[in-house]
Design an enzyme around this catalytic site. Structure first.
Site, mmCIF file in Angstrom:
data_model
loop_
_atom_site.group_PDB
_atom_site.id
_atom_site.type_symbol
_atom_site.label_atom_id
_atom_site.label_comp_id
_atom_site.label_asym_id
_atom_site.label_seq_id
_atom_site.Cartn_x
_atom_site.Cartn_y
_atom_site.Cartn_z
ATOM 1 N N LYS A 11 0.709 -1.257 0.048
ATOM 2 C CA LYS A 11 -0.122 0.017 -0.052
ATOM 3 C C LYS A 11 0.879 1.398 -0.161
ATOM 4 O O LYS A 11 2.063 1.401 0.603
ATOM 5 C CB LYS A 11 -0.849 0.018 1.161
ATOM 6 C CG LYS A 11 -1.696 0.968 1.393
ATOM 7 C CD LYS A 11 -2.536 0.973 2.614
ATOM 8 C CE LYS A 11 -3.037 2.264 3.089
ATOM 9 N NZ LYS A 11 -3.351 3.232 2.147
ATOM 10 N N LYS A 16 7.508 1.182 1.196
ATOM 11 C CA LYS A 16 8.149 0.355 0.185
ATOM 12 C C LYS A 16 9.543 0.944 -0.489
ATOM 13 O O LYS A 16 10.625 0.327 -0.674
ATOM 14 C CB LYS A 16 7.123 0.308 -1.099
ATOM 15 C CG LYS A 16 6.164 -0.406 -1.183
ATOM 16 C CD LYS A 16 5.280 -0.490 -2.093
ATOM 17 C CE LYS A 16 4.586 1.226 -2.711
ATOM 18 N NZ LYS A 16 3.755 1.649 -1.834
ATOM 19 N N LYS A 42 5.272 8.598 -8.766
ATOM 20 C CA LYS A 42 5.797 9.710 -8.070
ATOM 21 C C LYS A 42 7.170 9.676 -8.302
ATOM 22 O O LYS A 42 7.821 10.769 -8.084
ATOM 23 C CB LYS A 42 5.545 9.331 -6.401
ATOM 24 C CG LYS A 42 4.273 9.530 -5.829
ATOM 25 C CD LYS A 42 4.245 9.807 -4.587
ATOM 26 C CE LYS A 42 5.008 8.858 -3.398
ATOM 27 N NZ LYS A 42 4.226 7.549 -3.505
ATOM 28 N N ASP A 127 -1.394 -0.422 -4.269
ATOM 29 C CA ASP A 127 -2.953 -0.115 -3.889
ATOM 30 C C ASP A 127 -3.701 -0.721 -4.891
ATOM 31 O O ASP A 127 -4.976 -0.904 -4.814
ATOM 32 C CB ASP A 127 -3.199 1.323 -3.564
ATOM 33 C CG ASP A 127 -2.268 2.105 -2.543
ATOM 34 O OD1 ASP A 127 -3.084 2.196 -1.760
ATOM 35 O OD2 ASP A 127 -1.146 2.382 -3.003
HETATM 36 P P1 ADP Z 1 5.960 4.047 0.019
HETATM 37 O O1 ADP Z 1 7.205 4.106 -0.715
HETATM 38 O O2 ADP Z 1 5.112 2.643 0.318
HETATM 39 O O3 ADP Z 1 4.781 5.086 -0.178
HETATM 40 P P2 ADP Z 1 7.788 5.207 1.897
HETATM 41 O O4 ADP Z 1 8.865 4.342 2.116
HETATM 42 O O5 ADP Z 1 7.711 6.600 1.247
HETATM 43 O O6 ADP Z 1 6.517 4.498 1.569
HETATM 44 O O7 ADP Z 1 7.274 5.515 3.554
HETATM 45 C C1 ADP Z 1 6.220 6.412 3.887
HETATM 46 C C2 ADP Z 1 6.831 7.378 4.791
HETATM 47 O O8 ADP Z 1 7.017 6.631 6.323
HETATM 48 C C3 ADP Z 1 7.927 8.048 4.741
HETATM 49 O O9 ADP Z 1 7.991 9.479 5.241
HETATM 50 C C4 ADP Z 1 9.081 7.258 5.685
HETATM 51 O O10 ADP Z 1 10.148 8.038 6.086
HETATM 52 C C5 ADP Z 1 8.190 6.815 6.662
HETATM 53 N N1 ADP Z 1 8.701 5.273 7.206
HETATM 54 C C6 ADP Z 1 8.668 4.355 6.506
HETATM 55 N N2 ADP Z 1 9.156 3.330 7.321
HETATM 56 C C7 ADP Z 1 9.685 3.775 8.381
HETATM 57 C C8 ADP Z 1 9.834 3.481 9.741
HETATM 58 N N3 ADP Z 1 10.170 1.869 9.748
HETATM 59 N N4 ADP Z 1 10.300 4.059 10.557
HETATM 60 C C9 ADP Z 1 9.784 5.596 10.619
HETATM 61 N N5 ADP Z 1 9.333 6.049 9.722
HETATM 62 C C10 ADP Z 1 9.205 5.194 8.493
HETATM 63 MG MG MG Z 2 7.220 4.951 -2.490
#
Ligand code: ADP
Ligand code: MG
Length: 276
Positions: A11, A16, A42, A127
């Site tokens: 999601k 990810k 993105k 998603d």
């Molecule tokens: P996705 O790629 O699935 O959309 P992201 O990797 O961009 O998700 O993460 C979403 C947000 O959550 C980011 O701001 C990231 O810094 C934060 N985040 C992800 N994993 C962790 C974690 N284990 N601890 C703290 N913050 C996290």
């Molecule tokens: Mg991402």
């Protein structure tokens, strides 16, 4: 099929890109030649790997110029990691999934050989698993799929859908490596993750804790493994890397039917009532 092709689905916001970039960095630390492919419109997956400037997405380049060559879409990241961002159409126009399939076509036309890398890491929005977003598995790019989940209903809905796609492509050789529990939104639903894995014939590959250093690493455009290499999160990602490199044969997942998923997510009291 890239034998060591690992697609991280999940999601939006489930971690990810955070995990995929750190995973690529960990693979590079093991001396492997890594190709990192961001398949999210993105186009932000490799920000932590390519620390300077903007990474030009394949779709962005393809839309703006007809003279496309491999060097215009391959970015050199830390530790020699090669990065590609698929990108997508203009927001509000066109189909993002189509952008992903077009990206793979273009990479092939440009002579980019995925087979020349030891590992390929794909970071894919999960998603929706429309035809386009399923391309990394459907067209035999990624052999293994790992799904990031926090245990919230929405993350498990997405995971269940992704499992349905993996199950469909099992006969093409695609395997579900397992779930990556990432509890950055809290631990409230953590216990659901192993239960969901058991219910779907899957397993939890690794548990990633909430880590305030992740945001700091993100702001500094680096991966958590390079920012705090001795921290718990870096350890979890390195464990994930080693587990992914040691996968045996895996059975197809058994995604839950919609009613069973609702029952799974229902609070215990409601579950008892419906059982009566
Ligand atoms: P996705 O790629 O699935 O959309 P992201 O990797 O961009 O998700 O993460 C979403 C947000 O959550 C980011 O701001 C990231 O810094 C934060 N985040 C992800 N994993 C962790 C974690 N284990 N601890 C703290 N913050 C996290
Ligand atoms: Mg991402």
């Amino acid at each position: 099929m890239t034998e060591r092709g690992f697609a991280i689905y999940g999601k939006g916001g489930s971690g990810k890109s955070t995990i995929a970039a750190a995973l690529s960095s960990s693979f590079a630390d093991l001396g492997l030649r890594v190709l990192h492919i961001g398949c999210d419109p993105k186009a932000d997956s490799s920000r932590a790997l390519v620390r300077h400037g903007r990474i030009r997405s394949v779709m962005g380049v393809a839309l703006s110029t007809r003279l496309l060559d491999a060097s215009s879409v391959l970015a050199k990241g830390i530790k020699g990691i090669t990065c590609v961002e698929a990108g997508g159409p203009e927001p509000g126009v066109g189909c993002a999934g189509r952008g992903i399939s077009r990206t793979f076509e273009l990479l092939e036309e440009l002579g980019v050989s995925l087979a020349s890398y030891d590992v390929v890491v794909y970071d894919v929005l999960g998603d929706v698993v429309c035809g386009g977003f399923a391309v990394p598995m459907r067209e035999g790019h990624a052999r293994h799929v790992a799904i990031t989940v926090s245990g919230t209903g929405m993350s498990l809905f997405a995971a269940n859908n992704i499992m349905r796609a993996v199950r469909r492509f099992h006969r093409n050789g695609v395997r579900l490596a397992g779930l990556i529990g990432n509890y950055h939104t809290g631990e409230a639903f953590r216990d659901r993750v192993p239960r969901f894995a058991a219910a779907t014939g899957s397993r939890v590959l690794v548990d990633v804790p909430f880590d305030p250093q992740v945001q700091k690493a993100e702001e500094s455009r680096t991966t958590i493994c390079d920012w705090r290499p001795r921290g718990a999160t870096a350890k979890a990602v390195r464990l994930l890397a080693s587990r992914l490199l040691e996968l045996g044969d895996l059975p197809p997942p058994r995604p839950l039917e919609p009613d069973a998923l609702e029952r799974f997510l229902a609070p215990v009291r409601t579950r008892k009532r419906t059982a009566r």
